[in-house]
Design a protein around this motif. Sequence first.
Motif, PDB file in Angstrom:
ATOM      1  N   ILE A 174       0.842  -1.207   0.000  1.00 14.11           N
ATOM      2  CA  ILE A 174       0.000   0.000   0.000  1.00 14.11           C
ATOM      3  C   ILE A 174       0.873   1.251   0.000  1.00 14.11           C
ATOM      4  CG2 ILE A 174      -1.786   1.271   1.246  1.00 14.11           C
ATOM      5  CD1 ILE A 174      -2.561  -1.519   2.473  1.00 14.11           C
ATOM      6  N   GLY A 227     -10.349   2.222   2.865  1.00 12.10           N
ATOM      7  CA  GLY A 227      -9.826   1.098   2.110  1.00 12.10           C
ATOM      8  C   GLY A 227     -10.038  -0.223   2.826  1.00 12.10           C
ATOM      9  N   ILE A 260      -7.707  -1.333  -4.898  1.00 12.17           N
ATOM     10  CA  ILE A 260      -8.163  -0.502  -3.778  1.00 12.17           C
ATOM     11  C   ILE A 260      -6.977   0.193  -3.122  1.00 12.17           C
ATOM     12  CG2 ILE A 260      -9.355  -0.506  -1.559  1.00 12.17           C
ATOM     13  CD1 ILE A 260     -10.945  -2.934  -2.519  1.00 12.17           C
ATOM     14  N   ALA A 261      -5.859  -0.540  -2.990  1.00 12.72           N
ATOM     15  CA  ALA A 261      -4.666   0.062  -2.391  1.00 12.72           C
ATOM     16  C   ALA A 261      -4.213   1.282  -3.186  1.00 12.72           C
ATOM     17  CB  ALA A 261      -3.542  -0.965  -2.316  1.00 12.72           C
ATOM     18  N   MET A 268      -9.945  -4.045   1.216  1.00 10.42           N
ATOM     19  CA  MET A 268      -8.603  -3.951   0.637  1.00 10.42           C
ATOM     20  C   MET A 268      -7.744  -5.162   1.002  1.00 10.42           C
ATOM     21  SD  MET A 268      -5.924  -0.763   0.965  1.00 10.42           S
ATOM     22  CE  MET A 268      -6.056  -0.666   2.769  1.00 10.42           C
TER      23      MET A 268
END
Length: 291
Positions: free
Chosen positions: A184, A226, A212-213, A231
């Motif tokens: 991330i 997130g 999503i990250a 995530m």
Amino acid sequence: MSRPTDKIAGAPISWGVCEVPGWGYQLAPDRVLAEMADVGLTATEFGPDGFLPADPAIMAEFLAARHLTAVGGFTPVVLHQAGHDPVPGIGRLLDSYDASGAGTLVLSAATGQDGYDTRPDLDEAGWATLLTNLDRLTDLAAARGVRAVLHPHVGTMIESGPEVQRVLAGSAISLCLDTGHLLIGGTDPAELTRQAPDRIAHTHFKDVNDQIAGQVRSGRLTYTEGVGRGMYRPLGAGDVDFAAIVSYLTARGYDGWYVLEQDTILTEAPRGEGPVTDVRRSADYLRQLLA
């Protein structure tokens, strides 16, 4: 001699138990630990303050009754402020490691704020203080028979790839390879493992949906948003190359813990099995890689 599959541990965050105020519904220790043992995990990290008994001897008995041992704990600590000395507090914490038999102190460079959605910039004076404190805490822990590791973590002072590299170059502390937070934060955890396997003394294995990250990295989502959108995924269901990571660690002779983490936010008491379903899936996946 223990097998790698004997070194798979759990963490309460996989059940939604977190130190951040207002994080979500918090499951009770009895359920979390019973489910860890049911999945076949052999140990657990401490979790947030108050999750396990505060008295180390009672904690050890509490875990032993559930067929678990203590790994150590995730400890956010302010390291960059010249007017704040982290040594006394960590020294008191290490007293509990002696009695519980825990051997790994997992430090994160806390901002001093609650949560992980924002963080301040670190100036050169702050960097110098942080790096000095990392070495002080490494020595303090080693004198007590405990390995200190730094956990790069979203929303802390050490998050991005260049920040991780500056820690490696400027201090002697070992790393906690948290595969999710590294990805991330913009670091390929497999490549970091290939480059610096000798600096990795502890692992948090979590998989990540990198789409999503990417929204968290760009600021379109906060970290908390997130997590809430899923995530974190069971191992093998995201974008982390665990096969490469395990291969690099095994070639180096890594004998530390593999702590399963899948940061979760619960909005209510789970229906059915709940979070343990994903933990079991992750444990089975990792056992196959380690076998």
